[in-house]
Enzyme design. Structure first.
Site, short mmCIF file in Angstrom:
data_model
loop_
_atom_site.label_atom_id
_atom_site.label_comp_id
_atom_site.label_asym_id
_atom_site.label_seq_id
_atom_site.Cartn_x
_atom_site.Cartn_y
_atom_site.Cartn_z
CB CYS A 13 -0.96 0.00 1.18
SG CYS A 13 -0.24 -0.40 2.78
CG HIS A 48 -0.15 4.37 3.98
ND1 HIS A 48 -0.49 4.25 5.30
CD2 HIS A 48 0.01 3.10 3.51
CE1 HIS A 48 -0.54 2.97 5.63
NE2 HIS A 48 -0.24 2.25 4.56
#
Length: 351
Positions: free
Chosen positions: A131, A256
């Site tokens: 990710c 993120h």
């Protein structure tokens, strides 16, 4: 009746599985049967996909019979065991774990960057990057196509959901301990309040940042830092690309962020970089700091694109750009990229 390929979602009851079921209901319906698969303890549950309740099957050989495409949203050890079995039964496997990312016979695919690689799968398996890699690769890939990437130095700011439900629960529990207090003003006070149980993290994450994600690797690096390096090289087809990463966990639930210093073979201009990013698939450009416009996790969470801002040419290097990127780690970072890969593979079944 839709006679598209049969799809199995393995790990349908997890966090990423829930997001994938939403995506399958939102995207154009190219599927025939959608089979939901999870561990034996989740078998019998009913989940909604495409507006219909579907019963979850236990992971086993029977659950994989007759499947054309199988998306695996499960831990690495589960994928390592069952993905080859699904492939042996004739399914195209899309795996989101780390089990096959480094395998030279398994393509690592980001559809906006290297969609052609989906067909190059001698083992019948296609891997999706970590990710963190997915948070930056769409933007960096678009710039690479114009300028020729020669090096990356990145610092990540990774949400706790990257460590699964345990990560989210740990942050929320720690926040309940520190809320309404004066903690964070003295050395060690947060650590003492939290105690020794810091969950999946090496240190308290509430009122703190933790400069470590992953497992220990050679040279003091973490497995996620070296993984980001190798995955970026593989997706972009640059096996010798210089990449240095520092991965940091921050008290954000989902999404993120990555601070990127990218160097190129050709001289860069911010205006042209803006044009590239503004038209790149899967990217939203938000870059007017004077007006307070730049991406943050609070803005990007729950959305599909990589959000990019703070685009600057290095004051000391006309061949370098600095930028800030945010990407939802459960959507593009996991479920969406897997769905996009599966949709590419589904085209092979049209006839």
């Amino acid at each position: 009746m839709n006679r598209g390929p049969a799809l199995a979602v393995v790990g349908a009851t997890g966090s990423a599985g829930a997001v994938l079921l939403q995506i399958l209901s939102q995207h154009a319906d190219v599927w025939g049967e959608i089979r939901l698969v999870a561990s034996a303890r989740s078998a019998g549950r009913k989940l909604v996909v495409r507006g219909e309740e579907t019963e979850v099957m236990a992971l086993g050989e029977e659950a994989l019979d007759g499947v054309d495409i199988a998306v695996f949203l499960v831990p690495e050890q589960v994928a390592a065991q069952w993905a080859p079995i699904a492939a042996a039964k004739g399914a195209v496997v899309v795996d989101t774990s780390a089990a096959f990312r480094a395998d030279p016979d398994v393509p690592l695919v980001v559809p906006e960057v290297n969609p052609h690689a989906v067909r190059l799968r001698p083992r019948g398996i296609v891997a999706s990057p970590h990710c963190v890699t997915l948070a930056l690769i769409v933007a960096v890939g678009a710039l690479h196509a114009e300028y020729g990437l020669s090096g990356l130095v990145v610092s990540t700011y990774q949400a706790v959901s990257g460590a699964g439900r345990a990560g989210v629960e740990t942050l929320r529990e720690q926040l309940s301990l520190v809320a309404g207090t004066e903690l964070g003003t003295g050395p060690g006070d947060v650590r003492r309040a939290v105690g020794e149980d810091t969950g999946p993290f090496a240190a308290p994450v509430a009122l703190n940042v933790v400069p470590w994600t992953g497992e220990p690797a050679e040279g003091g690096w973490s497995s996620e830092e070296l993984g980001l390096r190798e995955e970026t090289r593989k997706v972009l087809g640059l096996p010798r690309l210089a990449v240095a990463a520092t991965c940091v966990r921050v008290p954000v639930v989902t999404t993120h962020s990555v601070c990127v210093h990218a160097t190129f073979e050709n001289e860069v201009e911010v205006a042209r970089a803006h044009e590239i990013l503004a038209t790149a698939p899967g990217v939203v450009l938000l870059d007017d700091p004077g007006a307070g416009e730049f991406p943050t996790p609070a803005d990007a969470v729950g959305t599909d694109p990589a959000w990019v801002g703070r685009v600057r040419r290095s004051p000391d290097d006309p061949y370098a750009l600095d930028l800030f990127v945010c990407g939802d780690n459960l959507r593009k970072g996991t479920a969406l990229n897997a769905a996009q890969i599966a949709e590419l593979a589904a085209r092979e079944f049209r006839g």
